[in-house]
Design a protein around this motif. Structure first.
Motif, PDB file in Angstrom:
ATOM      1  N   PHE A   6      24.302   3.394  23.860  1.00 26.78           N
ATOM      2  CA  PHE A   6      23.785   3.548  22.503  1.00 26.78           C
ATOM      3  C   PHE A   6      23.722   4.999  22.077  1.00 26.78           C
ATOM      4  CE2 PHE A   6      21.758  -0.216  20.537  1.00 26.78           C
ATOM      5  CZ  PHE A   6      21.954   0.195  19.239  1.00 26.78           C
ATOM      6  N   THR A 174      19.948 -14.015  11.668  1.00 27.80           N
ATOM      7  CA  THR A 174      20.817 -14.558  12.720  1.00 27.80           C
ATOM      8  C   THR A 174      19.981 -14.851  13.956  1.00 27.80           C
ATOM      9  OG1 THR A 174      21.317 -12.403  13.693  1.00 27.80           O
ATOM     10  CG2 THR A 174      22.802 -13.174  11.957  1.00 27.80           C
ATOM     11  N   GLU A 177      17.447 -19.156  17.805  1.00 25.15           N
ATOM     12  CA  GLU A 177      16.035 -19.508  18.016  1.00 25.15           C
ATOM     13  C   GLU A 177      15.251 -19.641  16.710  1.00 25.15           C
ATOM     14  OE1 GLU A 177      17.465 -16.662  18.248  1.00 25.15           O
ATOM     15  OE2 GLU A 177      16.144 -14.969  17.866  1.00 25.15           O
ATOM     16  N   LEU A 178      15.829 -19.233  15.594  1.00 26.37           N
ATOM     17  CA  LEU A 178      15.040 -19.134  14.355  1.00 26.37           C
ATOM     18  C   LEU A 178      14.994 -20.440  13.564  1.00 26.37           C
ATOM     19  CD1 LEU A 178      16.267 -15.639  13.140  1.00 26.37           C
ATOM     20  CD2 LEU A 178      14.207 -16.178  14.454  1.00 26.37           C
ATOM     21  N   LEU A 188      11.496 -19.827  17.332  1.00 26.20           N
ATOM     22  CA  LEU A 188      10.621 -18.851  16.670  1.00 26.20           C
ATOM     23  C   LEU A 188      10.730 -19.051  15.172  1.00 26.20           C
ATOM     24  CD1 LEU A 188      11.468 -15.504  18.532  1.00 26.20           C
ATOM     25  CD2 LEU A 188       9.279 -16.704  18.556  1.00 26.20           C
ATOM     26  N   PHE A 191      10.660 -15.258   9.830  1.00 21.49           N
ATOM     27  CA  PHE A 191       9.746 -14.735   8.801  1.00 21.49           C
ATOM     28  C   PHE A 191      10.185 -13.393   8.228  1.00 21.49           C
ATOM     29  CE2 PHE A 191       7.587 -13.946  13.017  1.00 21.49           C
ATOM     30  CZ  PHE A 191       7.881 -12.588  13.097  1.00 21.49           C
ATOM     31  N   GLY A 238      18.935  -9.100  12.718  1.00 16.73           N
ATOM     32  CA  GLY A 238      18.946  -9.518  14.123  1.00 16.73           C
ATOM     33  C   GLY A 238      20.331  -9.310  14.716  1.00 16.73           C
ATOM     34  N   GLY A 239      20.396  -9.360  16.034  1.00 16.99           N
ATOM     35  CA  GLY A 239      21.693  -9.196  16.706  1.00 16.99           C
ATOM     36  C   GLY A 239      22.307  -7.828  16.474  1.00 16.99           C
ATOM     37  N   SER A 240      21.431  -6.835  16.208  1.00 15.39           N
ATOM     38  CA  SER A 240      21.972  -5.516  15.862  1.00 15.39           C
ATOM     39  C   SER A 240      22.088  -4.600  17.069  1.00 15.39           C
ATOM     40  CB  SER A 240      21.076  -4.856  14.814  1.00 15.39           C
ATOM     41  OG  SER A 240      19.843  -4.475  15.396  1.00 15.39           O
ATOM     42  N   TYR A 287      13.472  -7.006  15.036  1.00  8.55           N
ATOM     43  CA  TYR A 287      12.025  -6.804  15.030  1.00  8.55           C
ATOM     44  C   TYR A 287      11.567  -6.472  13.611  1.00  8.55           C
ATOM     45  CZ  TYR A 287      11.792  -6.560  20.151  1.00  8.55           C
ATOM     46  OH  TYR A 287      11.843  -6.842  21.484  1.00  8.55           O
TER      47      TYR A 287
END
Ligand SMILES: Nc1nc2c(c(=O)[nH]1)N[C@H]1C(S)=C(S)[C@@H](COP(=O)(O)OP(=O)(O)OC[C@H]3O[C@@H](n4cnc5c(N)ncnc54)[C@H](O)[C@@H]3O)O[C@H]1N2
Ligand code: MOO
Length: 387
Positions: A6, A174, A177-178, A188, A191, A238-240, A287
């Motif tokens: 990263f 994405t 689980e959402l 989850l 939100f 998400g998935g970033s 997050y």
């Protein structure tokens, strides 16, 4: 082999690249709307008052318009009779008089009024133009309209206002689980879309939210292509980061280019800035707190800069309650609550975890620690951006 490494660009580099992508394809249109509908929109031109308000000197109370000079020396012990007066109601012109005696402070007697104290010139009078003067700027181009600008525009003579048409933003969560309602283990609630839309509605963006995309590269690329046919800017949430299930960067690079992956901000580091068919596609960290700051401190700042928009950011100054360490090399956003300590504002540092939405709810604002600072001493005076 998958690259797990990263790197991160400086936040200003990230903002510049967002701005550059936007300016290459997105021009903000304009539309004229009713003043009543104009809250949270940006004015697209300067507005000058057509009216003077009040238009003449007017009574601020119901009573008797008088010449102040004639009231001098009146006291309880030695009241004065005044013959030269006129009955006025609140808001009525006081004509050539210069003060108003409220009804309850005078006694009407024999065609005159008896008063018991002296009045100074302009007492109980609202002066011509004290609120708005004809020709005065009442709203500037790029200003965010709140109820106060709206009322000022109406008083200044406008019933409609020209505002920028805001782009159509689309939010695509994405993750397998959402769900909206948890029915099984490992699920989850989705939100982040609520936080995203409430934050951006404050600036009048047109927002659409979609069902979460599964962790499947073919499905994700298909969804991105379809959404970009209709919307101006796409946010994939998400998935970033760089886990095996993190597909956002891969999907964006298959369809277009990833310009930035990794920004030196904390939280929010895995943010992706990309371009597909000329359009801005941002990958926001999953997050919630990271997502919030990536939107607020990267996207919104760059957007406002690109189109010369100037929403007010309210701030207050406070004393830092304790010594604070920060990573050198990252711009860090520290959530704080403000407490009153013997008349001084004290900034109390809240939980720093990026997944803790309760810390956003508790926060009154946040401090920005610049990239090149690694320590703030206890008791330092800090500027808190209110949220
Ligand atoms: N090996 C590494 N792992 C991680 C790194 C790293 O550098 N190396 N970075 C961490 C950081 S920093 C962040 S921030 C997170 C975010 O990364 P992702 O964007 O890949 O987030 P996800 O894994 O998809 O989700 C994280 C978490 O949030 C939940 N989530 C996602 N979307 C939503 C939504 N719309 N509503 C509610 N909750 C959502 C998701 O289920 C996960 O629990 O990565 C670290 N990892
Ligand atoms: O960059 Mo992450 O957003 O710290 O948790």
């Amino acid at each position: 082999m998958k690259d797990y490494h990263f790197t991160a660009v400086l936040p200003d580099v990230a903002r510049d690249s967002i701005e550059k992508i936007l300016k290459e394809y997105l021009v903000l249109g304009k539309e004229t709307i009713s003043i009543y509908e104009a809250g949270n929109r940006f004015a697209s031109q300067d507005y000058f008052s057509v009216n003077t308000c009040p238009p003449v000197d007017v009574a601020a109370m119901d009573g008797y318009a008088v010449n102040a000079q004639e009231t001098y020396d009146a006291t309880d012990a030695q009241p004065k009779m005044i013959q030269n007066f006129e009955v006025v109601q609140t808001g009525h012109s006081i004509k050539s008089f210069d003060a108003v005696v409220p009804f309850e402070e005078a006694q009407k007697e024999d065609g005159g009024i008896k008063i018991f104290k002296s009045y100074y010139p302009r007492q109980n009078v609202r002066l011509k133009g004290e609120d708005v003067q004809r020709g005065q700027v009442i709203v500037k181009k790029g200003e965010l309209l709140t109820e106060f600008e709206q009322v000022y525009l109406k008083a200044g003579g406008y019933r409609e206002v020209e505002v920028f048409k805001m782009p159509r933003l689309v939010f695509l969560p994405t993750g397998d689980e959402l769900v909206d309602v948890i029915e099984r283990e490992n699920q989850l609630v989705e939100f982040n879309s609520v936080l995203f839309s409430s934050l951006l509605k404050k600036y009048g963006f047109d927002i659409s939210i979609f069902e979460p995309a599964p962790n499947d590269i073919a499905e994700l690329t298909g969804r991105i292509e379809t959404l970009l046919e209709k919307y101006d800017i796409l946010f994939i949430n998400g998935g970033s980061s760089k886990g095996d299930m993190d597909l956002t960067a891969e999907a964006v690079s298959r369809l277009g280019e990833v310009i930035v992956h990794g920004v030196a901000i904390k939280p929010g580091k895995p943010t992706i800035i990309g371009r597909v068919n000329k359009k801005l596609v941002m990958g926001l960290p999953g997050y919630p707190v990271s997502m919030f700051f990536a939107v607020k401190e990267l996207f919104l700042k760059a957007f406002f800069n690109a189109y010369n928009l100037n929403p007010k950011q309210k701030t207050i100054w406070a004393l830092l309650e304790r010594r604070l360490f920060s990573d050198i090399g990252a711009e860090e956003y520290i959530r704080v609550s403000i407490e009153n300590d013997q008349g001084r504002n004290l900034a109390r540092v809240l939980k720093r975890g990026a997944s803790v939405i309760s810390s956003l709810k508790r926060a009154d604002g946040y401090i920005v620690i610049p990239v090149n600072a690694d320590l703030l001493e206890e008791g330092s005076l800090v500027e808190v951006k209110l949220i």
